[in-house]
Design a protein around this motif. Sequence first.
Motif, PDB file in Angstrom:
ATOM      1  N   PRO B  76       0.807  -1.236   0.000  1.00 21.12           N
ATOM      2  CA  PRO B  76       0.000   0.000   0.000  1.00 21.12           C
ATOM      3  C   PRO B  76       0.836   1.280   0.000  1.00 21.12           C
ATOM      4  N   ALA B  77       2.042   1.240   0.552  1.00 17.42           N
ATOM      5  CA  ALA B  77       2.836   2.474   0.679  1.00 17.42           C
ATOM      6  C   ALA B  77       3.312   3.010  -0.668  1.00 17.42           C
ATOM      7  N   ARG B  78       3.229   2.203  -1.737  1.00 15.16           N
ATOM      8  CA  ARG B  78       3.715   2.646  -3.039  1.00 15.16           C
ATOM      9  C   ARG B  78       2.802   3.656  -3.733  1.00 15.16           C
ATOM     10  N   TYR B  79       1.551   3.798  -3.293  1.00 13.16           N
ATOM     11  CA  TYR B  79       0.541   4.443  -4.137  1.00 13.16           C
ATOM     12  C   TYR B  79      -0.074   5.698  -3.506  1.00 13.16           C
ATOM     13  N   HIS B  80      -0.231   6.733  -4.321  1.00 13.08           N
ATOM     14  CA  HIS B  80      -0.906   7.959  -3.881  1.00 13.08           C
ATOM     15  C   HIS B  80      -2.382   7.713  -3.574  1.00 13.08           C
ATOM     16  N   HIS B  81      -3.017   6.820  -4.356  1.00 16.45           N
ATOM     17  CA  HIS B  81      -4.447   6.560  -4.154  1.00 16.45           C
ATOM     18  C   HIS B  81      -4.734   6.166  -2.707  1.00 16.45           C
ATOM     19  N   ASN B  82      -3.777   5.512  -2.062  1.00 12.12           N
ATOM     20  CA  ASN B  82      -4.006   5.043  -0.698  1.00 12.12           C
ATOM     21  C   ASN B  82      -3.953   6.176   0.329  1.00 12.12           C
ATOM     22  N   GLU B  83      -3.532   7.364  -0.071  1.00  9.44           N
ATOM     23  CA  GLU B  83      -3.595   8.521   0.831  1.00  9.44           C
ATOM     24  C   GLU B  83      -5.044   8.934   1.112  1.00  9.44           C
ATOM     25  N   THR B  84      -5.996   8.395   0.328  1.00  4.85           N
ATOM     26  CA  THR B  84      -7.420   8.652   0.609  1.00  4.85           C
ATOM     27  C   THR B  84      -7.921   7.805   1.782  1.00  4.85           C
ATOM     28  N   GLY B  85      -7.072   6.915   2.313  1.00  5.30           N
ATOM     29  CA  GLY B  85      -7.498   6.036   3.396  1.00  5.30           C
ATOM     30  C   GLY B  85      -7.686   4.600   2.949  1.00  5.30           C
ATOM     31  N   GLU B  86      -7.668   4.370   1.633  1.00  8.28           N
ATOM     32  CA  GLU B  86      -7.736   3.008   1.097  1.00  8.28           C
ATOM     33  C   GLU B  86      -6.380   2.313   1.269  1.00  8.28           C
ATOM     34  N   ASP B  87      -6.361   0.987   1.090  1.00  8.75           N
ATOM     35  CA  ASP B  87      -5.079   0.283   0.983  1.00  8.75           C
ATOM     36  C   ASP B  87      -5.030  -0.551  -0.294  1.00  8.75           C
ATOM     37  N   ASN B  88      -6.006  -0.321  -1.202  1.00  9.05           N
ATOM     38  CA  ASN B  88      -6.193  -1.246  -2.324  1.00  9.05           C
ATOM     39  C   ASN B  88      -5.789  -0.699  -3.693  1.00  9.05           C
ATOM     40  N   ALA B  90      -3.459  -1.134  -5.639  1.00  6.83           N
ATOM     41  CA  ALA B  90      -2.990  -2.103  -6.624  1.00  6.83           C
ATOM     42  C   ALA B  90      -4.149  -2.706  -7.413  1.00  6.83           C
ATOM     43  N   ALA B  91      -5.328  -2.778  -6.801  1.00  7.05           N
ATOM     44  CA  ALA B  91      -6.456  -3.456  -7.444  1.00  7.05           C
ATOM     45  C   ALA B  91      -6.914  -2.738  -8.727  1.00  7.05           C
ATOM     46  N   PRO B  92      -7.086  -1.426  -8.743  1.00  8.01           N
ATOM     47  CA  PRO B  92      -7.416  -0.764 -10.018  1.00  8.01           C
ATOM     48  C   PRO B  92      -6.346  -0.982 -11.090  1.00  8.01           C
ATOM     49  N   LEU B  93      -5.077  -0.977 -10.714  1.00 13.98           N
ATOM     50  CA  LEU B  93      -4.028  -1.193 -11.709  1.00 13.98           C
ATOM     51  C   LEU B  93      -4.102  -2.610 -12.268  1.00 13.98           C
ATOM     52  N   ARG B  94      -4.411  -3.582 -11.425  1.00 22.30           N
ATOM     53  CA  ARG B  94      -4.582  -4.961 -11.897  1.00 22.30           C
ATOM     54  C   ARG B  94      -5.822  -5.067 -12.793  1.00 22.30           C
ATOM     55  N   SER B  95      -6.878  -4.337 -12.419  1.00 24.87           N
ATOM     56  CA  SER B  95      -8.088  -4.303 -13.256  1.00 24.87           C
ATOM     57  C   SER B  95      -7.761  -3.760 -14.647  1.00 24.87           C
ATOM     58  N   MET B  96      -6.917  -2.723 -14.706  1.00 19.59           N
ATOM     59  CA  MET B  96      -6.566  -2.140 -16.003  1.00 19.59           C
ATOM     60  C   MET B  96      -5.611  -3.022 -16.791  1.00 19.59           C
ATOM     61  N   THR B  97      -4.757  -3.783 -16.113  1.00 20.42           N
ATOM     62  CA  THR B  97      -3.841  -4.692 -16.816  1.00 20.42           C
ATOM     63  C   THR B  97      -4.621  -5.752 -17.595  1.00 20.42           C
ATOM     64  N   ILE B  98      -5.580  -6.378 -16.939  1.00 20.93           N
ATOM     65  CA  ILE B  98      -6.318  -7.508 -17.523  1.00 20.93           C
ATOM     66  C   ILE B  98      -7.598  -7.035 -18.203  1.00 20.93           C
ATOM     67  N   GLY B  99      -8.109  -5.887 -17.799  1.00 15.82           N
ATOM     68  CA  GLY B  99      -9.364  -5.382 -18.352  1.00 15.82           C
ATOM     69  C   GLY B  99     -10.535  -5.732 -17.465  1.00 15.82           C
ATOM     70  N   HIS B 100     -11.629  -4.973 -17.602  1.00 17.59           N
ATOM     71  CA  HIS B 100     -12.778  -5.178 -16.700  1.00 17.59           C
ATOM     72  C   HIS B 100     -13.987  -5.749 -17.433  1.00 17.59           C
TER      73      HIS B 100
END
Lengths: 139, 139, 139
Positions: B76-88, B90-100
Amino acid sequence: MKTHTDYLTFNTKKRQEIIDITDAVEQCRATAGIDEGMVLVSAMHISASVFVNDHESGLWQDILHWLEHSSAPWDPARYHHNETGEDNAAAPLRSMTIGHEVIVPVTKGRLDFGPWQRVFYGEWDGQRPKRVIVKALGV
Amino acid sequence: MKTHTDYLTFNTKKRQEIIDITDAVEQCRATAGIDEGMVLVSAMHISASVFVNDHESGLWQDILHWLEHSSAPWDPARYHHNETGEDNAAAPLRSMTIGHEVIVPVTKGRLDFGPWQRVFYGEWDGQRPKRVIVKALGV
Amino acid sequence: MKTHTDYLTFNTKKRQEIIDITDAVEQCRATAGIDEGMVLVSAMHISASVFVNDHESGLWQDILHWLEHSSAPWDPARYHHNETGEDNAAAPLRSMTIGHEVIVPVTKGRLDFGPWQRVFYGEWDGQRPKRVIVKALGV
């Protein structure tokens, strides 16, 4: 079957930018008058993406960082494509990582999205006019 | 044009899981009574994927390992998105890698797949109710 | 609604190859007699891709290099899927990176592409007959 097609044009200030285009997708659906069907949203260039994700600026920073460090670094010297005189070979690879198009479902006269889902244009080689096609199909 | 829409809900035991949803896609096609057309299958969350691949548990392990080590590590520490209080983030990036989302072709009253092709839901941040839309369109 | 379906078969000389299939996609549209709608182009195997990008041989080299070095290295020993007796587990991961299908918009009786856009079949485990479905839908 009813159809309607719109073309959006973007000329970004920065070379890479992420732009929320959800309102234009809904506008195309409304103009088509479609209650059941879908809207195809597709970049018309090989150096851009269209994707569905979250309207959150921290995530957009994460996406740009991730494309540079985990997908395709910009460094022009790495790529054969740039022997044609281009310097943007990373952009097609980033387009392929995320994809260049989405299909948005339409149900009961609205874009049938879950929580947080929005449509984005990902510009990976901008500062010039680039187009996106939005095509609604349905009944 | 005929259409029918189903919504599937998943609440996975593990935070990341891969689930075969092919039978539900065929059920939607049958309910719609479509012989020629397509079925749109799309995750309704920004932290999940829908994809077509092989029903083989070794491959599913490979996919989860590959997402962690070659696409977007969870840390979680790698991502700006997690500054919103989330820890996830990586999940949107994985969603974009494989597609939704995927579009399954329908021909002569059946899902027109080649050998081994099946439809999967990829849950990248589960342990809570998440939805998938399945929409059949055709004649 | 009008529909028409074609099946293309490829048996590549090399195990990985990129093939321009745009003319076959346009042929399917013409046979269907569609002026407004779309053409779905989808690989029928779990070890191949269909994508839209540029007809430029340097880029094709870059794609193959990028799949090996940034997406999924071929090395069979890395993958659980290969415990089934296969050696091609990298191919499904490459298929998922780039995607296995595209939707081509059709407007005023032609494939509605921007500059440079063409449709490609990406073979990630060839040297045997592999199929692609091309399905036109519209009016």
